[in-house]
Scaffold this motif. Structure first.
Motif, PDB file in Angstrom:
ATOM      1  N   TYR A  80     -13.952  10.438 -11.118  1.00 21.28           N
ATOM      2  CA  TYR A  80     -14.187   9.707  -9.877  1.00 21.28           C
ATOM      3  C   TYR A  80     -13.088  10.021  -8.879  1.00 21.28           C
ATOM      4  N   ILE A  81     -13.426   9.930  -7.614  1.00 20.01           N
ATOM      5  CA  ILE A  81     -12.449  10.203  -6.570  1.00 20.01           C
ATOM      6  C   ILE A  81     -12.360   9.025  -5.600  1.00 20.01           C
ATOM      7  N   LEU A  82     -11.143   8.740  -5.173  1.00 21.81           N
ATOM      8  CA  LEU A  82     -10.892   7.779  -4.100  1.00 21.81           C
ATOM      9  C   LEU A  82      -9.946   8.458  -3.123  1.00 21.81           C
ATOM     10  N   SER A  83     -10.277   8.443  -1.866  1.00 21.14           N
ATOM     11  CA  SER A  83      -9.373   9.014  -0.869  1.00 21.14           C
ATOM     12  C   SER A  83      -9.308   8.109   0.346  1.00 21.14           C
ATOM     13  N   THR A  84      -8.162   8.174   1.015  1.00 23.99           N
ATOM     14  CA  THR A  84      -8.033   7.423   2.261  1.00 23.99           C
ATOM     15  C   THR A  84      -8.680   8.217   3.385  1.00 23.99           C
ATOM     16  N   ARG A  85      -8.849   7.571   4.481  1.00 21.94           N
ATOM     17  CA  ARG A  85      -9.251   8.275   5.686  1.00 21.94           C
ATOM     18  C   ARG A  85      -8.060   9.115   6.152  1.00 21.94           C
ATOM     19  N   ASN A  86      -8.307  10.021   7.086  1.00 25.80           N
ATOM     20  CA  ASN A  86      -7.206  10.793   7.654  1.00 25.80           C
ATOM     21  C   ASN A  86      -6.350   9.855   8.500  1.00 25.80           C
ATOM     22  N   LEU A  87      -5.101   9.680   8.088  1.00 22.77           N
ATOM     23  CA  LEU A  87      -4.217   8.700   8.719  1.00 22.77           C
ATOM     24  C   LEU A  87      -2.907   9.352   9.147  1.00 22.77           C
ATOM     25  N   GLU A  88      -2.481   9.051  10.347  1.00 23.80           N
ATOM     26  CA  GLU A  88      -1.217   9.600  10.838  1.00 23.80           C
ATOM     27  C   GLU A  88      -0.045   9.159   9.956  1.00 23.80           C
TER      28      GLU A  88
ATOM     29  N   GLY B 209       5.996  -5.493 -15.113  1.00 23.14           N
ATOM     30  CA  GLY B 209       5.115  -6.654 -15.129  1.00 23.14           C
ATOM     31  C   GLY B 209       3.769  -6.352 -15.760  1.00 23.14           C
ATOM     32  N   SER B 210       2.762  -7.124 -15.394  1.00 26.79           N
ATOM     33  CA  SER B 210       1.451  -7.082 -16.045  1.00 26.79           C
ATOM     34  C   SER B 210       0.754  -5.731 -15.851  1.00 26.79           C
ATOM     35  N   PRO B 211      -0.135  -5.360 -16.773  1.00 25.18           N
ATOM     36  CA  PRO B 211      -0.846  -4.074 -16.702  1.00 25.18           C
ATOM     37  C   PRO B 211      -1.752  -3.980 -15.480  1.00 25.18           C
ATOM     38  N   LEU B 212      -2.002  -2.767 -15.064  1.00 22.20           N
ATOM     39  CA  LEU B 212      -2.958  -2.509 -14.000  1.00 22.20           C
ATOM     40  C   LEU B 212      -4.369  -2.405 -14.568  1.00 22.20           C
ATOM     41  N   PRO B 213      -5.392  -2.778 -13.805  1.00 19.26           N
ATOM     42  CA  PRO B 213      -6.774  -2.657 -14.286  1.00 19.26           C
ATOM     43  C   PRO B 213      -7.094  -1.260 -14.779  1.00 19.26           C
ATOM     44  N   GLY B 214      -7.708  -1.196 -15.945  1.00 21.43           N
ATOM     45  CA  GLY B 214      -8.077   0.089 -16.523  1.00 21.43           C
ATOM     46  C   GLY B 214      -7.005   0.738 -17.368  1.00 21.43           C
ATOM     47  N   PHE B 215      -5.808   0.124 -17.392  1.00 18.82           N
ATOM     48  CA  PHE B 215      -4.697   0.749 -18.117  1.00 18.82           C
ATOM     49  C   PHE B 215      -3.988  -0.191 -19.074  1.00 18.82           C
TER      50      PHE B 215
ATOM     51  N   TYR C 182      -9.761   1.476 -12.331  1.00 20.31           N
ATOM     52  CA  TYR C 182      -8.506   1.576 -11.560  1.00 20.31           C
ATOM     53  C   TYR C 182      -8.798   1.920 -10.095  1.00 20.31           C
ATOM     54  N   LEU C 183      -9.718   2.849  -9.874  1.00 15.42           N
ATOM     55  CA  LEU C 183     -10.032   3.237  -8.499  1.00 15.42           C
ATOM     56  C   LEU C 183     -10.722   2.111  -7.736  1.00 15.42           C
ATOM     57  N   GLU C 184     -11.575   1.353  -8.409  1.00 11.53           N
ATOM     58  CA  GLU C 184     -12.204   0.203  -7.755  1.00 11.53           C
ATOM     59  C   GLU C 184     -11.138  -0.817  -7.340  1.00 11.53           C
ATOM     60  N   TYR C 185     -10.131  -0.980  -8.174  1.00  9.86           N
ATOM     61  CA  TYR C 185      -9.005  -1.875  -7.867  1.00  9.86           C
ATOM     62  C   TYR C 185      -8.256  -1.384  -6.626  1.00  9.86           C
ATOM     63  N   LEU C 186      -7.972  -0.078  -6.573  1.00  9.72           N
ATOM     64  CA  LEU C 186      -7.276   0.471  -5.409  1.00  9.72           C
ATOM     65  C   LEU C 186      -8.140   0.395  -4.155  1.00  9.72           C
ATOM     66  N   ASP C 187      -9.437   0.605  -4.316  1.00 13.62           N
ATOM     67  CA  ASP C 187     -10.349   0.549  -3.173  1.00 13.62           C
ATOM     68  C   ASP C 187     -10.320  -0.835  -2.535  1.00 13.62           C
ATOM     69  N   GLU C 188     -10.228  -1.856  -3.365  1.00 11.11           N
ATOM     70  CA  GLU C 188     -10.163  -3.226  -2.847  1.00 11.11           C
ATOM     71  C   GLU C 188      -8.850  -3.470  -2.115  1.00 11.11           C
ATOM     72  N   ILE C 189      -7.751  -2.912  -2.649  1.00 12.78           N
ATOM     73  CA  ILE C 189      -6.444  -3.102  -2.025  1.00 12.78           C
ATOM     74  C   ILE C 189      -6.349  -2.385  -0.679  1.00 12.78           C
ATOM     75  N   PHE C 190      -6.891  -1.167  -0.606  1.00  9.56           N
ATOM     76  CA  PHE C 190      -6.759  -0.374   0.621  1.00  9.56           C
ATOM     77  C   PHE C 190      -7.856  -0.679   1.643  1.00  9.56           C
TER      78      PHE C 190
ATOM     79  N   GLN D  40       0.827  -1.207   0.000  1.00 12.49           N
ATOM     80  CA  GLN D  40       0.000   0.000   0.000  1.00 12.49           C
ATOM     81  C   GLN D  40       0.861   1.256   0.000  1.00 12.49           C
ATOM     82  N   LYS D  41       1.960   1.255   0.758  1.00 16.30           N
ATOM     83  CA  LYS D  41       2.847   2.412   0.787  1.00 16.30           C
ATOM     84  C   LYS D  41       3.516   2.634  -0.567  1.00 16.30           C
ATOM     85  N   GLU D  42       3.865   1.553  -1.235  1.00 17.33           N
ATOM     86  CA  GLU D  42       4.504   1.687  -2.546  1.00 17.33           C
ATOM     87  C   GLU D  42       3.511   2.219  -3.580  1.00 17.33           C
ATOM     88  N   ILE D  43       2.257   1.819  -3.464  1.00 16.74           N
ATOM     89  CA  ILE D  43       1.233   2.341  -4.379  1.00 16.74           C
ATOM     90  C   ILE D  43       1.064   3.841  -4.156  1.00 16.74           C
ATOM     91  N   ILE D  44       0.985   4.268  -2.900  1.00 23.14           N
ATOM     92  CA  ILE D  44       0.867   5.700  -2.612  1.00 23.14           C
ATOM     93  C   ILE D  44       2.068   6.452  -3.162  1.00 23.14           C
TER      94      ILE D  44
END
Length: 239
Positions: free
Chosen positions: A114-122, A228-234, A68-76, A36-40
């Motif tokens: 579309y927007i995807l955001s994390t919660r407020n995280l320290e 490596g392999s493509p990301l969803p949506g790309f 792509y955002l649905e993919y990230l939403d599942e990961i996070f 998750q940190k590497e994705i950010i």
């Protein structure tokens, strides 16, 4: 309608789980995984953002690519607030007209954003430090892993095929880093074992200077193999 989220530490369900973690009365904020940190990291190297207006910052993405955002939403998972529409096509056109960005903009040329955001995280504070100078600047110690590079590429890169050779070139835009080309080159040389083949800079019709790293066909093939392999949506950014 309220939507309760289960704390992964088994504390119960909460409508505002971020507040539950920040209070620290029962448990603390779960740790982001290395993935998750590497994705950010990769997304922030692209045109994504950290909102640091609150006590704890959040990370967010606004794009037209819902898949792509649905993919990230599942990961996070529990760390995000879900995917939602940020701007309809009509709203985007109205903003383009209002701010004179594209005075002749038409609805048929726009898609929903579309927007995807994390919660407020320290934990996002380490990424907020990228903005400590007043502008976003990449840290010197970024590890350009396949995950980091892949998400950077889909955010700010393109794959262009030359008609004469039928081979492609990867081009990655990085306007905010045009004064730090040595740093960018060191990422690729150290972690991928390739060099930036050339830099392209030009002034747009709005007076902004665009800066991109260009990779020749052989180097492009090495980069694609490394990511490596493509990301969803790309998939369209891979040959």
């Amino acid at each position: 309608m309220s939507h309760k989220v289960s704390c992964p530490k088994g504390c119960g369900e909460y409508e505002h789980i971020g507040q539950h973690w920040s209070k620290g009365e029962v448990c603390s904020e779960p740790l982001l995984s290395q993935n998750q940190k590497e994705i950010i990291t990769g997304c922030l190297m692209g045109d994504r953002y950290v909102d640091y207006t609150d006590k704890n910052p959040s990370f967010g993405i606004i794009v037209c690519n819902e898949e792509y955002l649905e993919y990230l939403d599942e990961i996070f998972g529990v760390f995000t607030t879900g995917v939602r529409v940020e701007n309809t096509a009509q709203e985007s056109v109205e903003k383009a007209h209002k701010y004179n960005f594209r005075p002749n903009a038409k609805v048929e040329n726009y898609s929903e954003q579309y927007i995807l955001s994390t919660r407020n995280l320290e934990q996002i504070k380490e990424f907020a430090d990228w903005y400590s100078s007043g502008n976003k600047v990449f840290p010197e110690n970024i590890k350009l892993t396949p995950i980091v590079l892949k998400h950077w590429y889909v955010c700010d890169g393109s794959y262009q095929i030359k008609e004469e050779s039928k081979r492609g070139n990867i081009i990655i835009s990085m306007n905010n880093e045009r004064e730090f080309k040595d740093k960018i080159e060191s990422y690729f040389e150290k972690y991928v074992g390739v060099s930036v083949d050339r830099w392209r800079e030009y002034k747009t019709d709005k007076g902004r200077i665009d800066c991109s790293a260009v990779f020749h066909a052989d180097t492009t093939e090495q980069l694609l193999e490394y990511m490596g392999s493509p990301l969803p949506g790309f998939k369209y950014k891979w040959p």
